[in-house]
Design a protein around this motif. Sequence first.
Motif, PDB file in Angstrom:
ATOM      1  N   ASP A   1       0.818  -1.210   0.000  1.00  0.00           N
ATOM      2  CA  ASP A   1       0.000   0.000   0.000  1.00  0.00           C
ATOM      3  C   ASP A   1       0.851   1.259   0.000  1.00  0.00           C
ATOM      4  N   ALA A   2       1.921   1.248   0.796  1.00  0.00           N
ATOM      5  CA  ALA A   2       2.758   2.444   0.930  1.00  0.00           C
ATOM      6  C   ALA A   2       3.507   2.776  -0.362  1.00  0.00           C
ATOM      7  N   PHE A   3       3.890   1.751  -1.133  1.00  0.00           N
ATOM      8  CA  PHE A   3       4.688   1.979  -2.343  1.00  0.00           C
ATOM      9  C   PHE A   3       3.877   1.864  -3.628  1.00  0.00           C
ATOM     10  N   TYR A   4       2.619   1.493  -3.530  1.00  0.00           N
ATOM     11  CA  TYR A   4       1.796   1.245  -4.714  1.00  0.00           C
ATOM     12  C   TYR A   4       1.714   2.478  -5.608  1.00  0.00           C
ATOM     13  N   GLY A   5       2.039   2.269  -6.884  1.00  0.00           N
ATOM     14  CA  GLY A   5       1.906   3.329  -7.864  1.00  0.00           C
ATOM     15  C   GLY A   5       3.092   4.263  -7.977  1.00  0.00           C
ATOM     16  N   LEU A   6       4.130   4.090  -7.139  1.00  0.00           N
ATOM     17  CA  LEU A   6       5.311   4.946  -7.267  1.00  0.00           C
ATOM     18  C   LEU A   6       6.077   4.563  -8.531  1.00  0.00           C
ATOM     19  N   ASP A   7       6.388   5.545  -9.352  1.00  0.00           N
ATOM     20  CA  ASP A   7       6.925   5.284 -10.686  1.00  0.00           C
ATOM     21  C   ASP A   7       8.282   4.582 -10.680  1.00  0.00           C
ATOM     22  N   ASN A   8       9.140   4.897  -9.725  1.00  0.00           N
ATOM     23  CA  ASN A   8      10.517   4.413  -9.772  1.00  0.00           C
ATOM     24  C   ASN A   8      10.797   3.281  -8.789  1.00  0.00           C
ATOM     25  N   VAL A   9       9.755   2.658  -8.278  1.00  0.00           N
ATOM     26  CA  VAL A   9       9.947   1.584  -7.294  1.00  0.00           C
ATOM     27  C   VAL A   9       9.148   0.346  -7.696  1.00  0.00           C
TER      28      VAL A   9
END
Length: 426
Positions: free
Chosen positions: A141-149
């Motif tokens: 949930d915390a990283f969902y949708g981050l472009d570079n991760v």
Amino acid sequence: MQLYNLKHPSQQVSFSEAVLLGLGQDRGLFFPNEIPRLHNIDAILALPFVERSKLILGAWLADELGQEVVDQLVDHAFNFNVPLVHVDKQRMCLELFHGPTLAFKDFGARFMAQCVNHLAADKKLTILTATSGDTGAAVADAFYGLDNVNVVVLFPQGKISELQQKMFTTLGKNIHTLAVKSDFDACQDLVKHAFEDSQLRHDISLNSANSINISRLLAQICYYFEAVAQFKKVHDCDPVISVPSGNFGNLTAGLFAKAMGLPVNYFVAATNSNDTVPRYLVDGQWQPQRTVATMSNAMDVAEPSNWPRVEAIVAMMQWPKEVVRGVAVDEQQTRESLLQLAQIDYQSEPHAAVAAAGLAMCSKEGEYGLFLGTAHPAKFKDVVDRELAVNLALPKELAKVATKPCLAKVIDADFTPLRDYLYNGL
């Protein structure tokens, strides 16, 4: 903030380096050279949670990141309630499950995501983590949708609750999930093996979001201060705090809080039948046994990674060993605790039931304490429904994923398929 590798003290890193590296040489954990000490604790406890958290984390990080950046990280990470609820005359429960994935892991995962996003800038990263239940959902949930991760979550196939699993295996996009045909300790070992592969680490900019990452532990310090702040409004003594313990990151954060000056009588490290630490505290022999599957599955850990940090804090502070008291709660005792809580109108779940039982078993007459409620009961609906003869309603966070298809791939508990996936499957 400077940290060193507990296995190789000559490896010294900054907080930023520790966050992005995750682990040190030879799987070593990073540990702070100094623990900041807070003064005027009563005034600090009187502050609102978010304002207090900025002060606490600023004591660790402001010299490196700047207080303004720390404030921004906290504002984005901590935006949900942390209630302390009366259970009976001697016990209270700190409910840590009011975040987006209904588990205490939201605190550490959201703060870590903010740190990584700030520190990595435009660099492409791969986050590799193992979960025994709630870490997977919180990190996803915390990283969902981050472009570079890209996030890769390993979990033991068939050994976590279906609703826990649905919260992170149904997302897709940059969240990749692998069901490992073994137990959590095998998943954790695969993560550590990946970090030993220097070529792999370099090629995919590998990082970890387990509680081995120091950013997660620092974030968790904040809710211990909130627990004591609310406790002190009711009691004029220092609390006993019982922590449901699997990988021991949660207890580590509590000990950091005490080292900073938080008034805590002592901690109860409450495990389930995977009782490596309680046995060790009695006889001094570190003898992990085969992992046992229990109803408190997120604590089914036989070789807790964070234990070296626990020992390092106790040694640094020169505390007596009684500051941590270990107790193992078996399945029947867990069942009885869950039922007893329900009979006094507190509906809980197996992990908190273990902590509640541990608190009752260790507390003496005249002592008051609190235990940590680490997950919403509905995340363990199958167990709670069965044991309490109820039919829990699903909160909206679970209801929206309950019927979605699982996107996880299944792999053997072997490093070769994991390495292949990390190179070719993302």
